[in-house]
Design a protein around this motif. Structure first.
Motif, PDB file in Angstrom:
ATOM      1  N   ARG A  91       0.884  -0.811  -0.016  1.00 11.84           N
ATOM      2  CA  ARG A  91      -0.244  -0.086  -0.912  1.00 11.84           C
ATOM      3  C   ARG A  91       0.906   1.280  -0.101  1.00 11.84           C
ATOM      4  O   ARG A  91       1.450   1.153   0.929  1.00 11.84           O
ATOM      5  N   SER A  92       0.613   1.957  -1.181  1.00 11.30           N
ATOM      6  CA  SER A  92       1.671   3.204  -1.308  1.00 11.30           C
ATOM      7  C   SER A  92       1.013   4.461  -0.436  1.00 11.30           C
ATOM      8  O   SER A  92      -0.407   4.177   0.884  1.00 11.30           O
ATOM      9  N   THR A  93       1.797   5.165   0.312  1.00 15.37           N
ATOM     10  CA  THR A  93       1.462   6.487   0.887  1.00 15.37           C
ATOM     11  C   THR A  93       0.879   7.837  -0.068  1.00 15.37           C
ATOM     12  O   THR A  93       0.256   8.465   0.530  1.00 15.37           O
ATOM     13  N   LEU A  94       0.882   7.136  -1.460  1.00 14.18           N
ATOM     14  CA  LEU A  94       0.728   7.646  -2.335  1.00 14.18           C
ATOM     15  C   LEU A  94      -0.638   7.713  -2.859  1.00 14.18           C
ATOM     16  O   LEU A  94      -1.082   6.650  -2.922  1.00 14.18           O
ATOM     17  N   THR A  95      -1.094   8.403  -3.952  1.00 18.19           N
ATOM     18  CA  THR A  95      -2.345   8.316  -4.880  1.00 18.19           C
ATOM     19  C   THR A  95      -2.161   8.538  -6.514  1.00 18.19           C
ATOM     20  O   THR A  95      -0.445   9.316  -6.682  1.00 18.19           O
ATOM     21  N   ALA A  96      -2.479   7.726  -7.264  1.00 17.03           N
ATOM     22  CA  ALA A  96      -1.633   8.165  -8.880  1.00 17.03           C
ATOM     23  C   ALA A  96      -1.829   9.406  -9.225  1.00 17.03           C
ATOM     24  O   ALA A  96      -0.468  10.143  -9.740  1.00 17.03           O
ATOM     25  N   ALA A  97      -2.581  10.032  -8.466  1.00 17.38           N
ATOM     26  CA  ALA A  97      -2.435  11.490  -8.323  1.00 17.38           C
ATOM     27  C   ALA A  97      -1.123  12.015  -7.720  1.00 17.38           C
ATOM     28  O   ALA A  97      -0.623  13.447  -9.288  1.00 17.38           O
ATOM     29  N   ASP A  98      -0.303  12.611  -6.902  1.00 16.31           N
ATOM     30  CA  ASP A  98       0.796  12.895  -6.329  1.00 16.31           C
ATOM     31  C   ASP A  98       2.226  12.329  -7.244  1.00 16.31           C
ATOM     32  O   ASP A  98       2.262  12.995  -7.616  1.00 16.31           O
ATOM     33  N   ILE A  99       1.413  10.969  -7.791  1.00 15.89           N
ATOM     34  CA  ILE A  99       3.047  10.330  -8.709  1.00 15.89           C
ATOM     35  C   ILE A  99       2.654  11.602  -9.674  1.00 15.89           C
ATOM     36  O   ILE A  99       4.178  11.509 -10.327  1.00 15.89           O
ATOM     37  N   GLU A 100       1.656  11.159 -10.865  1.00 13.24           N
ATOM     38  CA  GLU A 100       1.199  12.281 -11.899  1.00 13.24           C
ATOM     39  C   GLU A 100       2.070  13.549 -11.429  1.00 13.24           C
ATOM     40  O   GLU A 100       2.535  13.895 -12.199  1.00 13.24           O
ATOM     41  N   ALA A 101       1.761  14.383 -10.462  1.00  9.19           N
ATOM     42  CA  ALA A 101       1.662  15.779 -10.017  1.00  9.19           C
ATOM     43  C   ALA A 101       3.263  16.132 -10.002  1.00  9.19           C
ATOM     44  O   ALA A 101       4.078  16.468 -10.215  1.00  9.19           O
ATOM     45  N   THR A 102       4.531  14.982  -9.408  1.00  8.65           N
ATOM     46  CA  THR A 102       5.617  14.796  -8.831  1.00  8.65           C
ATOM     47  C   THR A 102       6.198  14.601 -10.697  1.00  8.65           C
ATOM     48  O   THR A 102       7.005  16.034 -10.392  1.00  8.65           O
ATOM     49  N   ALA A 103       5.431  13.989 -11.161  1.00  8.99           N
ATOM     50  CA  ALA A 103       6.220  13.900 -12.320  1.00  8.99           C
ATOM     51  C   ALA A 103       6.473  15.351 -13.173  1.00  8.99           C
ATOM     52  O   ALA A 103       7.836  15.765 -14.130  1.00  8.99           O
ATOM     53  N   ASP A 104       5.436  15.723 -12.935  1.00  8.69           N
ATOM     54  CA  ASP A 104       4.990  16.944 -13.571  1.00  8.69           C
ATOM     55  C   ASP A 104       5.894  17.858 -13.420  1.00  8.69           C
ATOM     56  O   ASP A 104       6.562  18.692 -14.277  1.00  8.69           O
ATOM     57  N   ARG A 105       6.009  18.115 -12.046  1.00  4.69           N
ATOM     58  CA  ARG A 105       7.107  19.088 -11.974  1.00  4.69           C
ATOM     59  C   ARG A 105       8.082  18.899 -11.759  1.00  4.69           C
ATOM     60  O   ARG A 105       9.017  19.424 -11.860  1.00  4.69           O
ATOM     61  N   ILE A 106       8.855  17.623 -12.011  1.00  6.79           N
ATOM     62  CA  ILE A 106      10.066  17.124 -12.196  1.00  6.79           C
ATOM     63  C   ILE A 106      10.875  17.951 -13.752  1.00  6.79           C
ATOM     64  O   ILE A 106      11.374  18.588 -14.366  1.00  6.79           O
ATOM     65  N   ALA A 107       9.493  17.645 -14.813  1.00  4.43           N
ATOM     66  CA  ALA A 107       9.984  18.144 -16.474  1.00  4.43           C
ATOM     67  C   ALA A 107       9.737  19.310 -16.055  1.00  4.43           C
ATOM     68  O   ALA A 107      11.150  19.917 -17.473  1.00  4.43           O
ATOM     69  N   ALA A 108       8.815  19.870 -15.239  1.00  2.00           N
ATOM     70  CA  ALA A 108       8.965  20.944 -15.070  1.00  2.00           C
ATOM     71  C   ALA A 108      10.004  21.735 -14.684  1.00  2.00           C
ATOM     72  O   ALA A 108      10.818  22.722 -15.401  1.00  2.00           O
ATOM     73  N   PHE A 109      10.361  21.130 -14.211  1.00  2.00           N
ATOM     74  CA  PHE A 109      11.913  21.774 -13.588  1.00  2.00           C
ATOM     75  C   PHE A 109      13.250  21.650 -14.425  1.00  2.00           C
ATOM     76  O   PHE A 109      14.061  22.732 -14.501  1.00  2.00           O
ATOM     77  N   HIS A 110      13.470  20.545 -15.343  1.00  2.00           N
ATOM     78  CA  HIS A 110      14.262  19.911 -16.116  1.00  2.00           C
ATOM     79  C   HIS A 110      14.200  21.156 -17.043  1.00  2.00           C
ATOM     80  O   HIS A 110      14.796  21.663 -17.561  1.00  2.00           O
ATOM     81  N   ALA A 111      12.572  21.382 -17.773  1.00  2.00           N
ATOM     82  CA  ALA A 111      12.947  23.230 -18.883  1.00  2.00           C
ATOM     83  C   ALA A 111      13.803  23.831 -18.170  1.00  2.00           C
ATOM     84  O   ALA A 111      13.872  25.272 -19.021  1.00  2.00           O
ATOM     85  N   GLU A 112      13.352  24.370 -17.438  1.00  2.00           N
ATOM     86  CA  GLU A 112      14.523  25.415 -16.092  1.00  2.00           C
ATOM     87  C   GLU A 112      15.737  24.917 -16.301  1.00  2.00           C
ATOM     88  O   GLU A 112      16.542  26.809 -16.200  1.00  2.00           O
ATOM     89  N   HIS A 113      16.689  24.441 -16.483  1.00  2.00           N
ATOM     90  CA  HIS A 113      17.915  23.725 -15.796  1.00  2.00           C
ATOM     91  C   HIS A 113      17.506  22.528 -17.255  1.00  2.00           C
ATOM     92  O   HIS A 113      18.282  21.484 -16.126  1.00  2.00           O
ATOM     93  N   PRO A 114      18.126  23.101 -18.110  1.00  2.00           N
ATOM     94  CA  PRO A 114      18.575  22.131 -19.553  1.00  2.00           C
ATOM     95  C   PRO A 114      19.519  21.857 -19.155  1.00  2.00           C
ATOM     96  O   PRO A 114      19.839  20.187 -20.368  1.00  2.00           O
ATOM     97  N   LYS A 115      21.047  22.088 -19.251  1.00  2.00           N
ATOM     98  CA  LYS A 115      22.534  21.674 -18.836  1.00  2.00           C
ATOM     99  C   LYS A 115      21.987  20.926 -18.743  1.00  2.00           C
ATOM    100  O   LYS A 115      23.482  20.349 -18.336  1.00  2.00           O
TER     101      LYS A 115
END
Length: 422
Positions: free
Chosen positions: A114-138
């Motif tokens: 049993r996770s401490t997360l939901t599917a929405a939590d995991i997807e939101a984290t993925a979106d934040r990480i991808a956005a972070f990379h877009a700000e720091h593409p080097k």
């Protein structure tokens, strides 16, 4: 016989069996007339439909049981996580069905947590990480949800100040950072060296094969993937390579011979595979597995987590123009990973990860776009095309390599058709 992930059954494979020089077509005997192209295509589609049915059953099990994430370690042990909001009796139910199916490739029970997360939590984290990379593409990073650790694991070479910022804003993550970790594409340069003049680096046609070493006018070197047939009954064949190898309309040669031109490049870098079309020639039902030998392609399907074929089999293989010979004995450790390469302002998602138990390297510069597959009685079952390699540094020279591929289902969904196996 051995039962593989989610009930897929295959026969044992042996590395090194049935490789052969590219043959000329064999005339059919009078009692066995040549099957018309439309009939061959119908047979291929029927076989593909069975593979699709098994994949759909796997996805249906995940959906119906509320699985929010799955992962496997390099030994093939699979973990499945249900949401923190799942009813109390759901965990026991999922464990029962998972163990009944024997989801891992060696038949060992799957751990259901049993996770401490939901599917929405995991997807939101993925979106934040991808956005972070877009700000720091080097900086290059990769990430995937690890069900066993109940967090999204992020690997890369972010400096400490950026790593702290990401950790504070992304959600539940585990950072594995090192200045020596690299995540990069396997594009090479045009020097052929000792391989010059042999089959896979001089694929002359008129039937071009997958796994050929191809080069563009700017000196970039990549490899071709698998041959596909997009138009039932009319031999409308095409080949593929990684989208990061070059833009639309790039012309690719193999040892100076025409191999194909990029005619379709969809949604890069989110999707890292593109379509090649060639002149008046066709793409055949084989892939290069050494400088001068090929294997026939039988089927194509997405393998499940932990998959590496039964004991004594080939494991996951890759065969690129730079490597020269096929590299095998890996297993699938993720089917929904993300790679964010240096210099790209977006990430490539939904990737298959394959790696060896000992973490050794399987691809080199020039292998981008090459076929990823397993052996089936000496023939090939296609699984995807190679797009990136990650070298995780552990200090003192210790490292392990993870390899990333676009899945076959993504290629089919994006460009249509079916694997060319006739």
């Amino acid at each position: 016989m051995a039962v593989l992930a989610f009930g897929v059954v295959m026969t044992p494979n042996v590395v090194g069996g049935a490789a052969s020089a590219a043959p000329a077509p064999t005339p059919a005997a009078e009692s066995d007339p040549v099957t018309p192209a439309a009939e061959r295509m119908r047979a291929a589609l029927a076989g593909q439909a069975e593979k699709d049915r098994l994949a759909e059953a796997r996805e249906r099990w995940i959906r119906e049981n509320g699985i929010i994430g799955m992962s496997a370690d390099s030994a093939g042990h699979v973990t499945a996580a249900v949401s923190r909001t799942a009813p109390a009796d759901k965990l026991a139910e999922v464990r029962t069905t998972a163990n009944a199916r024997r989801l891992s490739s060696d038949g060992a029970p799957v751990t259901v947590t049993r996770s401490t997360l939901t599917a929405a939590d995991i997807e939101a984290t993925a979106d934040r990480i991808a956005a972070f990379h877009a700000e720091h593409p080097k900086y290059g990073i990769s990430f995937r949800f690890d069900a066993a650790r109940d967090a999204t694991v992020v690997s890369g070479n972010l400096p400490a100040v950026l790593a702290e910022k990401l950790e504070a804003t992304a959600g539940k993550v585990i950072l594995e950072m090192s200045p020596e970790t690299t995540i990069e594409a396997n594009v090479g340069t045009s020097s052929l060296g000792a391989l010059e003049g042999v089959g896979r680096v001089q694929d002359r046609g008129p039937w071009h094969f997958g796994g050929a070493r191809i080069s563009s006018h700017d000196g970039s070197v990549c490899s071709s993937g698998f041959s596909m047939d997009a138009d039932p009954g009319h031999d409308a064949t095409y080949s593929t390579t990684a989208s990061h190898c070059g833009p639309i309309n790039t012309n690719w040669l193999s040892g100076g011979y025409e191999y194909g031109t990029v005619v379709w490049r969809v949604d890069f870098p989110s999707t890292d595979v593109m379509k090649l079309d060639c002149c008046s020639e066709n793409y055949g039902d084989r892939i290069w597995t050494s400088p001068t030998t090929t294997r026939k392609v039988s089927w194509a399907w997405d393998p499940g987590l932990g998959y590496n074929t039964p004991a004594g089999g080939s494991g996951i293989c890759v065969s690129g123009g730079k490597s020269g010979n096929e590299e095998c004995f890996a297993r699938v450790t993720d089917t929904d990973a993300t790679a964010c390469l240096i210099g790209q302002n977006a990430c490539t998602r939904h990737l298959m990860v394959y790696e060896r138990d000992n973490g050794s390297q399987m691809t080199w510069d020039g292998d981008s776009g090459s076929p990823v597959y397993t052996l089936d009685n000496g023939n090939v079952d296609a699984h995807g095309t190679h797009v990136a390699i990650e070298r995780r540094s552990y200090g003192g020279g210790a490292a392990k390599y993870l390899h990333y591929a676009m899945k076959y289902s993504t290629i089919r969904y994006t460009y249509g058709g079916v694997i060319r196996n006739w």
